[in-house]
Write an enzyme that holds these catalytic residues in place. Structure first.
Site, PDB file in Angstrom:
ATOM      1  N   ASP A   1       0.796  -1.224   0.000  1.00  0.00           N
ATOM      2  CA  ASP A   1       0.000   0.000   0.000  1.00  0.00           C
ATOM      3  C   ASP A   1       0.831   1.279   0.000  1.00  0.00           C
ATOM      4  O   ASP A   1       0.441   2.277  -0.594  1.00  0.00           O
ATOM      5  CB  ASP A   1      -0.938   0.004   1.212  1.00  0.00           C
TER       6      ASP A   1
ATOM      7  N   GLY B   1       0.555   8.960   2.880  1.00  0.00           N
ATOM      8  CA  GLY B   1       0.237  10.382   3.016  1.00  0.00           C
ATOM      9  C   GLY B   1      -0.747  10.846   1.970  1.00  0.00           C
ATOM     10  O   GLY B   1      -1.653  11.633   2.242  1.00  0.00           O
TER      11      GLY B   1
ATOM     12  N   VAL C   1      -7.052   3.508   2.935  1.00  0.00           N
ATOM     13  CA  VAL C   1      -6.522   2.791   1.772  1.00  0.00           C
ATOM     14  C   VAL C   1      -7.632   1.889   1.245  1.00  0.00           C
ATOM     15  O   VAL C   1      -7.739   0.726   1.615  1.00  0.00           O
ATOM     16  CB  VAL C   1      -5.272   1.972   2.150  1.00  0.00           C
TER      17      VAL C   1
ATOM     18  N   ASN D   1     -10.659  -0.010   1.268  1.00  0.00           N
ATOM     19  CA  ASN D   1     -11.562  -0.504   2.312  1.00  0.00           C
ATOM     20  C   ASN D   1     -10.966  -0.391   3.713  1.00  0.00           C
ATOM     21  O   ASN D   1     -11.705  -0.332   4.699  1.00  0.00           O
ATOM     22  CB  ASN D   1     -11.942  -1.962   2.041  1.00  0.00           C
ATOM     23  N   TYR D   2      -9.641  -0.357   3.832  1.00  0.00           N
ATOM     24  CA  TYR D   2      -9.012  -0.335   5.157  1.00  0.00           C
ATOM     25  C   TYR D   2      -8.618   1.066   5.573  1.00  0.00           C
ATOM     26  O   TYR D   2      -8.218   1.894   4.752  1.00  0.00           O
ATOM     27  CB  TYR D   2      -7.765  -1.220   5.179  1.00  0.00           C
TER      28      TYR D   2
ATOM     29  N   ASP E   1      19.999   7.135  16.746  1.00  0.00           N
ATOM     30  CA  ASP E   1      21.249   7.851  17.013  1.00  0.00           C
ATOM     31  C   ASP E   1      21.342   8.065  18.519  1.00  0.00           C
ATOM     32  O   ASP E   1      21.176   9.179  19.020  1.00  0.00           O
ATOM     33  CB  ASP E   1      21.273   9.206  16.296  1.00  0.00           C
TER      34      ASP E   1
ATOM     35  N   ASP F   1      27.014   3.979  12.191  1.00  0.00           N
ATOM     36  CA  ASP F   1      25.721   4.657  12.092  1.00  0.00           C
ATOM     37  C   ASP F   1      24.745   3.628  11.524  1.00  0.00           C
ATOM     38  O   ASP F   1      24.841   3.244  10.349  1.00  0.00           O
ATOM     39  CB  ASP F   1      25.844   5.862  11.165  1.00  0.00           C
TER      40      ASP F   1
ATOM     41  N   HIS G   1      -5.088 -11.905  10.218  1.00  0.00           N
ATOM     42  CA  HIS G   1      -6.490 -11.541  10.411  1.00  0.00           C
ATOM     43  C   HIS G   1      -7.393 -12.661   9.895  1.00  0.00           C
ATOM     44  O   HIS G   1      -7.522 -12.854   8.679  1.00  0.00           O
ATOM     45  CB  HIS G   1      -6.809 -10.233   9.695  1.00  0.00           C
TER      46      HIS G   1
END
Length: 721
Positions: A366, A373, A451, A453-454, A522, A662, A673
């Site tokens: 998705d 967003g 998204v 149906n969800y 960090d 790093d 589900h």
């Protein structure tokens, strides 16, 4: 000609149904071409080519986005910057002759060391935009330097896959579908009026060489007669595969005409549509009052300060919400200390467990295919967020390269649910009568993406003890499969079904959800190590103790990426620490934060199943990689129809060193589900979470000296008569 009323819900998958736009204050910006969708009296959707003003109930005062300026190196591109990028691109080949659809246009974040070295008041590092566009079937990744006013890089991506689909692609898919004669014949033959037809256009994954060289999208159809919840009325066996570039139907599947379309009874979930009162005593109103205002502040539009926390918060068209530069104040010295450079949801994989011709392809990515967003909907005051919330808009870019506003996309609020931060009561020892407790107040940043149906709800919750809790909530509608069966009594073998019956003529198909998070930790600086702290059973020697066994802690510092690949096991308990070996406590322990897994699940698909190859980042629940600014998206930069050749699993095959480096921590929240009747017609929210918790980071309990609450601290309220 029969007028077709088409519910383009995926269009806004996808389709961002009922997206209400905040108006921009500059009149010149009022003609942004990002389309809007609105419900008519039948709750079908029409497409409007102009943007109406904001709807009623806007949760906060509109911001004049046309005057906004970046104030932090990580601030998203502003309206003016986006317009400048488009102007620069318009004079740059191959954008000059025919401006291609823009799939992504976002800030290209500065190099990490530039951001870490920046302080408020310093000049901002050079502002650059990263643009992804499909030109003549090839994916271009373009860098535009705003200061120089020119394109500085144009790379044709070597990996498989296509960019996120744009709204124009959905239009084309649905136009092709509507004009396809066989679709009309099939729909009418099934007794569905064309005016009641509702179609969505989800992705189709990748399943072999026959699909190479084509951008394909699936189209599924439903009946919206007598309900707003058309997902519960599938036209089973009817699937069109559309070639987006050729604008034609690539494949048409028309099976299952003997499967009835489920009735509309009890499918409408809207409050106004309910015909009977709930069988429960109504709840009295409840609210948290803040007579002196909230305790947090948001400076320069994106820097959140609350209690002992400071972090940068921004909307993102793909990730949805990004937390950066998270720092917490040391309880002894008052110093702001680094905890996390950047955290966000990196990919969301949803495979359905049905191999039928009309279902096998439902293995969605998705985030990389559509963008969380881009699918975020305006949060609803009092229901999505408390009344005292602060709301943040997203400034995004349409396929035409022009900016548009995603209003009220993120809310920030303080939460007090009556929880306890710490407590102890001492009464058993004479002379020691102690009663101490502290309430727990937290800060939450929230967004929700619809998204298709969800609905996915994301919370980043900050606690005063230094803990960050990340939660994913799932709600919305099931994707159901039509069946001839109205109940289980006539089903000879329920195990052969792809899921249980959740209502008459509806199978709730079993499926998974996996959300993989990118956590660039960090801890007191960028050079960290990953430690697996194991609890190992030890057995006593004969005669050594009345005990037969005990647990012992054994620490292992991962040297390479392979050392840090973790499959969680209940009977091999471990803790997972990110530590800074060069930052020691007064006792000599390395400063650290630990990942505390919550409810999760593992993918059980075959490793060579095409959807699992694409989502191989779910092969482990935990990964650790060295920081690489190009490795952000677990499913790859170009996810749509990708073959899985640019994923977290592929990067990690290099087995790079990660000790005292790093490093980036990756964690997957998983859900298996198995649907049930309570999920019909709309699901109560189910959630899973994980924590990022300090371990030897503070010298002692960081909230030891927090004051308790008393009655006279509270406002005096009375009901309005």
């Amino acid at each position: 000609m029969v007028k077709l009323t088409f519910i383009v819900v995926s269009l806004i998958l996808f389709f961002i149904l009922v997206r209400s736009w905040l108006p921009l204050m500059n009149p010149d910006l009022s003609t942004f071409s990002q389309p809007n969708f609105w419900y008519n009296s039948k709750l079908t959707t029409s497409v409007s080519k102009t943007r109406p003003g904001s709807g009623s109930g806007s949760a906060h005062k509109s911001i004049d986005h046309s005057t906004q300026m970046p104030r932090h190196p990580l601030d998203p591109l502003t309206v003016n910057e986006i317009e400048r990028v488009r102007t620069i691109l318009s004079s740059y080949p191959p954008f000059t002759s025919s401006f291609p659809p823009i799939s992504s246009l976002v800030l290209e974040e500065p190099e990490k060391d530039r951001v870490l070295g920046w302080k408020k008041g310093d000049p901002l590092p050079p502002r650059r935009a990263s643009v992804i566009a499909l030109v003549n079937g090839r994916s271009h990744v373009v860098t535009v330097d705003l200061g120089l006013g020119r394109v500085t890089s144009n790379v044709i991506s070597p990996s498989s896959g296509y960019p996120i689909l744009g709204i124009d692609d959905y239009y084309k898919a649905l136009e092709v579908t509507l004009s396809y004669p066989e679709l009309k014949k099939s729909v009418l033959a099934r007794g569905v009026a064309l005016a009641d037809l509702a179609c969505i256009a989800p992705s189709g994954g990748w399943y072999g060489p026959n699909e190479e060289g084509r951008r394909l999208i699936k189209v599924l159809c439903f009946s919206s007669q007598n309900t707003s919840n058309f997902y519960m009325r599938p036209i089973e066996g009817l699937v069109l595969t559309v070639d987006l570039d050729k604008g034609e139907v690539f494949r048409f599947s028309d099976t299952g005409r003997d499967i009835p379309i489920p009735r509309a009874t009890n499918t409408d979930y809207r409050y106004a549509a309910q015909e009977k009162e709930p069988e429960m005593k109504p709840l009295n109103s409840i609210s948290i009052e803040q007579p002196n205002g909230p305790s947090f502040s948001i400076e320069d539009g994106h820097v959140v300060k609350w209690a002992n926390w400071e972090f940068h918060l921004k909307p993102d068209p793909r990730a949805g919400m990004v937390i950066s530069r998270a720092k917490v104040q040391d309880s002894e010295t008052g110093e702001l200390r680094n905890v996390m450079y950047k955290g966000f949801a990196s990919e969301l994989f949803v495979p359905y467990m049905d191999v039928d011709e009309c279902w096998y392809f439902k293995t969605y990515m998705d985030e990389g295919e559509f963008g969380l967003g881009a699918l975020a909907t305006p949060l609803v005051p009092l229901n999505d967020c408390p009344k005292y919330s602060y709301y943040m808009d997203g400034v995004f870019v349409g396929s035409d390269g022009k900016p548009y506003i995603q209003p009220n996309m993120i809310c920030v609020f303080e939460r007090y649910a009556g929880d306890i931060s710490w407590r102890h009561t001492e009464t058993l020892v004479p002379g020691f009568q102690v009663k101490e407790a502290r309430r727990k107040v937290t800060l939450v940043a929230r967004m929700a993406a619809s998204v298709a149906n969800y609905d996915y709800i994301f919370d980043w919750e900050f606690q005063t003890d230094g803990l960050i809790s990340v939660k994913v909530g799932l709600s919305g509608m099931l994707m159901v499969k039509g069946t001839p069966y109205e109940n289980v009594y006539k089903v000879q073998n329920q195990e052969e079904m792809s899921g249980p019956l959740v209502s008459e003529n509806r199978i709730g198909v079993v499926h998974d959800h996996f959300v993989t998070f990118h956590l660039d930790m960090d801890v007191d600086g960028p050079n960290n190590s990953f430690a697996k702290v194991n609890l190992v059973k030890e057995e006593t020697f004969p005669g050594e103790s009345p005990r037969k066994s005990y647990l012992k802690v054994k620490r292992h510092i991962a040297e390479t990426e392979n050392d840090a690949k973790i499959k969680l096991k209940l009977y091999e308990p471990s803790e997972f620490h990110v530590i800074n070996p060069s930052k020691l406590s007064r006792l000599g322990n390395p400063s650290g934060y630990k990942l505390v897994p919550g409810r999760t699940a593992a993918s059980l698909l075959d490793a060579f199943d095409p959807p699992q190859i694409r989502s191989a980042f779910t092969n482990n629940q935990i990964w650790v990689t060295p920081y690489n600014r190009s490795e952000q998206w677990a499913g790859g930069l170009l996810t749509y129809q990708s073959k899985g050749d640019d994923t977290l699993a592929v990067w990690s095959e290099r087995n790079r060193p990660i000790k005292n480096k790093d490093i980036v921590l990756w964690y997957t929240v998983g859900f298996h589900h198995i649907p049930c009747q309570e999920d019909f017609p709309i699901m109560p929210t189910v959630s899973a979470s994980f924590d990022i918790k300090p371990v030897n980071f503070f010298e002692l309990n960081p909230i030891l000296r927090v004051a308790p609450a008393f009655d006279n601290d509270l406002p005096v309220c009375s009901a309005i008569k």
